[in-house]
Design an enzyme around this catalytic site. Sequence first.
Site, PDB file in Angstrom:
ATOM      1  N   LYS A 157      56.724  29.324  34.411  1.00  0.00           N
ATOM      2  CA  LYS A 157      57.420  28.653  35.517  1.00  0.00           C
ATOM      3  C   LYS A 157      57.799  27.208  35.205  1.00  0.00           C
ATOM      4  O   LYS A 157      57.816  26.353  36.094  1.00  0.00           O
ATOM      5  CB  LYS A 157      56.595  28.728  36.802  1.00  0.00           C
ATOM      6  CG  LYS A 157      56.484  30.142  37.368  1.00  0.00           C
ATOM      7  CD  LYS A 157      56.034  30.130  38.814  1.00  0.00           C
ATOM      8  CE  LYS A 157      56.204  31.505  39.453  1.00  0.00           C
ATOM      9  NZ  LYS A 157      55.880  31.509  40.886  1.00  0.00           N
ATOM     10  N   LEU A 158      58.131  26.931  33.955  1.00  0.00           N
ATOM     11  CA  LEU A 158      58.583  25.582  33.624  1.00  0.00           C
ATOM     12  C   LEU A 158      59.865  25.248  34.381  1.00  0.00           C
ATOM     13  O   LEU A 158      60.107  24.100  34.750  1.00  0.00           O
ATOM     14  CB  LEU A 158      58.817  25.468  32.108  1.00  0.00           C
ATOM     15  CG  LEU A 158      59.214  24.089  31.580  1.00  0.00           C
ATOM     16  CD1 LEU A 158      58.118  23.061  31.857  1.00  0.00           C
ATOM     17  CD2 LEU A 158      59.534  24.145  30.089  1.00  0.00           C
ATOM     18  N   ASP A 159      60.677  26.272  34.655  1.00  0.00           N
ATOM     19  CA  ASP A 159      61.955  26.065  35.349  1.00  0.00           C
ATOM     20  C   ASP A 159      61.781  25.581  36.792  1.00  0.00           C
ATOM     21  O   ASP A 159      62.702  24.985  37.361  1.00  0.00           O
ATOM     22  CB  ASP A 159      62.758  27.373  35.357  1.00  0.00           C
ATOM     23  CG  ASP A 159      61.975  28.531  35.964  1.00  0.00           C
ATOM     24  OD1 ASP A 159      60.933  28.895  35.396  1.00  0.00           O
ATOM     25  OD2 ASP A 159      62.407  29.062  37.005  1.00  0.00           O
ATOM     26  N   GLY A 211      47.088  40.915  41.836  1.00  0.00           N
ATOM     27  CA  GLY A 211      48.444  41.438  41.901  1.00  0.00           C
ATOM     28  C   GLY A 211      49.269  40.901  40.762  1.00  0.00           C
ATOM     29  O   GLY A 211      49.326  39.692  40.540  1.00  0.00           O
ATOM     30  N   HIS A 212      49.862  41.792  39.987  1.00  0.00           N
ATOM     31  CA  HIS A 212      50.732  41.392  38.893  1.00  0.00           C
ATOM     32  C   HIS A 212      52.153  41.857  39.186  1.00  0.00           C
ATOM     33  O   HIS A 212      52.381  43.023  39.502  1.00  0.00           O
ATOM     34  CB  HIS A 212      50.276  42.017  37.565  1.00  0.00           C
ATOM     35  CG  HIS A 212      49.017  41.411  37.037  1.00  0.00           C
ATOM     36  ND1 HIS A 212      48.351  41.916  35.950  1.00  0.00           N
ATOM     37  CD2 HIS A 212      48.309  40.331  37.445  1.00  0.00           C
ATOM     38  CE1 HIS A 212      47.278  41.173  35.707  1.00  0.00           C
ATOM     39  NE2 HIS A 212      47.245  40.216  36.604  1.00  0.00           N
ATOM     40  N   THR A 251      48.328  39.698  48.912  1.00  0.00           N
ATOM     41  CA  THR A 251      48.047  39.353  50.314  1.00  0.00           C
ATOM     42  C   THR A 251      49.233  38.774  51.064  1.00  0.00           C
ATOM     43  O   THR A 251      49.251  38.780  52.292  1.00  0.00           O
ATOM     44  CB  THR A 251      46.917  38.315  50.372  1.00  0.00           C
ATOM     45  OG1 THR A 251      47.372  37.108  49.719  1.00  0.00           O
ATOM     46  CG2 THR A 251      45.671  38.818  49.664  1.00  0.00           C
ATOM     47  N   GLY A 252      50.217  38.245  50.337  1.00  0.00           N
ATOM     48  CA  GLY A 252      51.331  37.573  50.983  1.00  0.00           C
ATOM     49  C   GLY A 252      50.992  36.175  51.463  1.00  0.00           C
ATOM     50  O   GLY A 252      51.814  35.489  52.064  1.00  0.00           O
ATOM     51  N   ASP A 274      47.284  33.671  39.573  1.00  0.00           N
ATOM     52  CA  ASP A 274      48.716  33.643  39.912  1.00  0.00           C
ATOM     53  C   ASP A 274      49.525  32.852  38.889  1.00  0.00           C
ATOM     54  O   ASP A 274      50.573  32.297  39.213  1.00  0.00           O
ATOM     55  CB  ASP A 274      48.936  33.047  41.309  1.00  0.00           C
ATOM     56  CG  ASP A 274      48.064  33.697  42.362  1.00  0.00           C
ATOM     57  OD1 ASP A 274      48.082  34.938  42.437  1.00  0.00           O
ATOM     58  OD2 ASP A 274      47.356  32.973  43.092  1.00  0.00           O
ATOM     59  N   GLU A 275      49.068  32.828  37.639  1.00  0.00           N
ATOM     60  CA  GLU A 275      49.767  32.040  36.617  1.00  0.00           C
ATOM     61  C   GLU A 275      50.953  32.776  35.999  1.00  0.00           C
ATOM     62  O   GLU A 275      51.702  32.187  35.208  1.00  0.00           O
ATOM     63  CB  GLU A 275      48.796  31.651  35.487  1.00  0.00           C
ATOM     64  CG  GLU A 275      47.598  30.852  35.914  1.00  0.00           C
ATOM     65  CD  GLU A 275      46.372  31.714  36.152  1.00  0.00           C
ATOM     66  OE1 GLU A 275      45.270  31.167  36.244  1.00  0.00           O
ATOM     67  OE2 GLU A 275      46.535  32.952  36.258  1.00  0.00           O
ATOM     68  N   ARG A 293      22.224  47.916  41.905  1.00  0.00           N
ATOM     69  CA  ARG A 293      22.008  49.263  41.357  1.00  0.00           C
ATOM     70  C   ARG A 293      22.043  50.347  42.431  1.00  0.00           C
ATOM     71  O   ARG A 293      21.373  51.373  42.338  1.00  0.00           O
ATOM     72  CB  ARG A 293      20.689  49.320  40.560  1.00  0.00           C
ATOM     73  CG  ARG A 293      20.739  48.481  39.300  1.00  0.00           C
ATOM     74  CD  ARG A 293      19.374  48.172  38.760  1.00  0.00           C
ATOM     75  NE  ARG A 293      18.638  47.295  39.669  1.00  0.00           N
ATOM     76  CZ  ARG A 293      17.412  46.843  39.426  1.00  0.00           C
ATOM     77  NH1 ARG A 293      16.789  47.184  38.319  1.00  0.00           N
ATOM     78  NH2 ARG A 293      16.808  46.054  40.290  1.00  0.00           N
ATOM     79  N   LYS A 299      50.408  36.144  34.736  1.00  0.00           N
ATOM     80  CA  LYS A 299      49.814  37.010  33.711  1.00  0.00           C
ATOM     81  C   LYS A 299      50.558  38.331  33.600  1.00  0.00           C
ATOM     82  O   LYS A 299      50.671  38.893  32.513  1.00  0.00           O
ATOM     83  CB  LYS A 299      48.341  37.264  34.038  1.00  0.00           C
ATOM     84  CG  LYS A 299      47.465  36.017  33.939  1.00  0.00           C
ATOM     85  CD  LYS A 299      46.000  36.323  34.231  1.00  0.00           C
ATOM     86  CE  LYS A 299      45.740  36.744  35.653  1.00  0.00           C
ATOM     87  NZ  LYS A 299      46.045  35.675  36.644  1.00  0.00           N
ATOM     88  N   GLN A 319      41.989  38.024  37.330  1.00  0.00           N
ATOM     89  CA  GLN A 319      41.973  36.726  38.012  1.00  0.00           C
ATOM     90  C   GLN A 319      42.032  35.600  36.973  1.00  0.00           C
ATOM     91  O   GLN A 319      42.832  35.687  36.071  1.00  0.00           O
ATOM     92  CB  GLN A 319      40.741  36.619  38.926  1.00  0.00           C
ATOM     93  CG  GLN A 319      40.923  37.247  40.285  1.00  0.00           C
ATOM     94  CD  GLN A 319      40.576  38.726  40.306  1.00  0.00           C
ATOM     95  OE1 GLN A 319      39.846  39.236  39.473  1.00  0.00           O
ATOM     96  NE2 GLN A 319      41.108  39.440  41.288  1.00  0.00           N
TER      97      GLN A 319
END
Length: 429
Positions: A330-332, A40-41, A300-301, A13-14, A142, A16, A223
Site C-alpha cells: 500500500k505504498l500508493d 481474512g485475506h 468483520t467489516g 491486515d498488512e 485438553r 498478506k 494474523q
Amino acid sequence: MPSTVLVGAQWGDEGKGKITDLISRDFDYVVRYQGGNNAGHTVIHGDKKLALHLIPSGVMYPDITPVIGNGVVVDPHVLTDEMAKLKAQGISCDKLVISCDAHIIMPYHIDLDGAEEKRLGKNEIGTTRRGIGPCYQDKAARTGIRIQDLLDEHIFRQKLETALSFKNPLLEKIYDLPPYTVDQICEEYLPYAEIIRPHMAETAQLLNTALAQGKNILFEGAQATLLDIDHGTYPFVTSSSCCAGGACIGTGVGPKKIDRVIGISKAYITRVGSGPFPTELFDETGEKLCEIGGEFGVTTGRRRRTGWFDAVIARYAADCNSLTDMALTKLDVLDSFETIKVCVGYESGGKVYDHFPMQQSVLYPKHVTPVYEELPGWNQDITGCRTFEELPENAQRYVEYLEEKVGVPMSIIAVGPDRDQTIFRGWDS
C-alpha cells in the site's frame, strides 16, 4: 526457497493475502499454521475480488496443494461454505488438505466468545466473536475436540458429552444463555465429516516428506506479530502463535527446515479492535488514510484504526521473526500526502524508547508520545510503476529510509491491489 514463512509485521491486515497469492506460484504447498476464521485475506482472481478466511491463498493455483495445519482452529460451517463458494467461482478445492489434529470450533465457543466480550463492556478485548479464543482455551485445557474426532461418532459424542458438562453450566448460570444437547450438535456437525473426510491427513508427515523430496513450502500466517499470544500487546492479542516460530508449532515442521522469513508491513500502520497503538491518528489525516486505503476488515467489516509507520514495532518484528526481508504494501496510499511521518521512538515518563518497551502501560496514549521524523511526500500516482527506478525520487527515499530504520531489505513493494501492481526489488525466489 524450499521453505518460507510469510508473517505479518504489524497488527494484521498488512496485505498478506496479496503477497501470498503473488509469490505462491514459486511453491508446491501453501500452509496456514495458526488462527481461524477470525482472519481474512483478500485475493484477486481475474476480475473478481475474493475474501478467504480459512483456506490458504494458494488454492487459486491448480498446481499448488493448500494445507490447513494442526495449529489452525476450524469452524466446519465456515470451511465447507468457503469451499462451496470457491467451487461456484470455478476454483477447485480438490487438493485441499486439512490436518486431522486441527481443533474444531463448536457453537458454544462462539456463544461464550460473544457473551464474554459483552460482559467486559468498555474493557472488551475486541475479538471477532467467532469462538477462536474459547476453542484455543479448550485445546490448552485438553478438553478440545479435533477434526479427526468427527470420523468416529462414538468418540465425538463421548468428548462432546464431557465438554457440555462444563460448558452448559457456564452458558446457563453465568451468561443466561440456552444450553446444548449432544444430539443437537451431532445433528449439525456429523454431516460435515463426509465433506471434510476426503481432505483429512496427517499433515506433519505430509509436509516433512515433501521437504525431503525437495518440494517448496510457503507457510502463511493469518494474523501478525503484535497479535501473537506471547509477543504481542497482551491481552489485546489473538489466541495463537502468530510469529514465524508458530509455523513450526502449527505444522510439525522443525525450525532448521525454515529457510526464509518474509515480514509484511503496510507503508503506514493499522489496527482493528482494542489495545495500545502509539502512532494512531484521530484527525483528518487518519480519516484520509482510512478512506484511501479502504481500511475496513475483510472478516468483520470493522473500521481499522490508522497511523503513521512505526519503525519501533517493525524492528521488534524483525527480531521476533528473524526476518530475512520484507514486503511493503500500500505504498500508493501515500501518493497524495505532502509530508509523511515515521515513528522512530517513544517518549514516556521522561524516557525515550528506541525499542519496544516491556511494560504495556508505556504504550497508551496518555503515557506515550511518538518521536517522529518527517519525510517529503511525492504527490504523484505510482500505481503504474513496475520497477524501483520508476518510482518518484521521494518514494524511493521513503523505502530506503524504512530499510535503514528497520534493518531489513524491502524486496517486494506493492503499489496497488492487483497482482501486476508490484515491484520486485532484489527478489530471488
